[in-house]
Design an enzyme around this catalytic site. Sequence first.
Site, short mmCIF file in Angstrom:
data_model
loop_
_atom_site.label_atom_id
_atom_site.label_comp_id
_atom_site.label_asym_id
_atom_site.label_seq_id
_atom_site.Cartn_x
_atom_site.Cartn_y
_atom_site.Cartn_z
N SER A 208 -3.44 -7.72 2.76
CA SER A 208 -3.78 -7.59 4.19
C SER A 208 -4.51 -8.93 4.52
O SER A 208 -4.17 -9.39 6.06
CB SER A 208 -4.90 -6.54 4.27
N HIS B 168 0.87 -1.24 0.01
CA HIS B 168 -0.08 -0.14 -0.18
C HIS B 168 0.78 1.22 -0.04
O HIS B 168 0.58 2.10 -0.70
CB HIS B 168 -0.80 0.02 1.28
N ARG C 31 -2.82 -6.40 -7.83
CA ARG C 31 -1.50 -7.22 -7.66
C ARG C 31 -1.54 -8.28 -8.50
O ARG C 31 -0.23 -8.55 -9.18
CB ARG C 31 -1.53 -7.96 -6.50
N LYS D 27 -15.93 -8.01 4.90
CA LYS D 27 -14.50 -8.31 5.55
C LYS D 27 -14.74 -7.77 6.93
O LYS D 27 -15.34 -6.62 7.34
CB LYS D 27 -13.42 -7.41 5.08
O1 PNS Z 1 -9.16 -2.83 0.59
P1 PNS Z 1 -10.48 -3.10 0.12
O2 PNS Z 1 -11.20 -4.11 1.59
O3 PNS Z 1 -10.37 -4.01 -1.06
O4 PNS Z 1 -11.33 -1.87 0.25
C1 PNS Z 1 -12.70 -1.97 -0.48
C2 PNS Z 1 -13.16 -0.47 -0.18
C3 PNS Z 1 -13.24 0.07 1.17
C4 PNS Z 1 -12.61 0.50 -1.24
C5 PNS Z 1 -14.92 -0.78 -0.73
O5 PNS Z 1 -15.23 -1.75 0.06
C6 PNS Z 1 -15.62 0.47 -0.61
O6 PNS Z 1 -15.61 1.40 -1.57
N1 PNS Z 1 -16.37 0.43 0.50
C7 PNS Z 1 -17.31 1.57 0.86
C8 PNS Z 1 -18.64 1.36 0.24
C9 PNS Z 1 -18.71 1.77 -1.10
O7 PNS Z 1 -18.49 2.82 -1.64
N2 PNS Z 1 -19.31 0.56 -1.83
C10 PNS Z 1 -19.20 0.79 -3.31
C11 PNS Z 1 -17.90 0.24 -4.13
S1 PNS Z 1 -18.30 0.19 -5.88
#
Ligand code: PNS
Length: 145
Positions: free
Chosen positions: A127, A17, A90, A41
Amino acid sequence: MRIAIFPGSFDPFTVGHADIVNRSLSLFDKVVIGIGKNSLKQSIFPVENRLQHIRKVFKDEPRVAVEIYTGLTVDFAREQNAQFILRGIRCVADFEYERNMAEANKQLAGVETIILYTRPEYAHISSTLVRDLYQHGQDITPYLA
Ligand code: PNS
């Protein structure tokens, strides 16, 4: 001013990151790391600790800010006056998920997602893997930023 948010759950924030953020500083004037919630998660590191840890990593880089957000990533982007969402990929397994998210965010708010590829030496670090090692009592410091 070109502003990007770098959203993620960062549970924990890894060397991969940090590398994406550092490399993105040649593209953006400012990057706001947003600690958000992935509804799929279950987190294990308290969000306040994640915030403090990431702020420490970038304490000497005034162009990087770190915030916690709730709700939609596009709303966080709007709050931060960001025109871009930064994400790292990745491997091919990340691709579909990232493409769908980028498409949804584009449709929701017209925000462009900019993808950087993770350096090969970090490509195996996620992670999820680091949490797993931690829960089995392994030293995870080599993986942390
Ligand atoms: O590191 P991650 O777990 O892949 O992050 C995912 C994250 C937090 C970026 C994604 O789940 C997210 O954007 N969550 C907030 C809610 C949202 O906007 N959902 C629609 C995404 S298309």
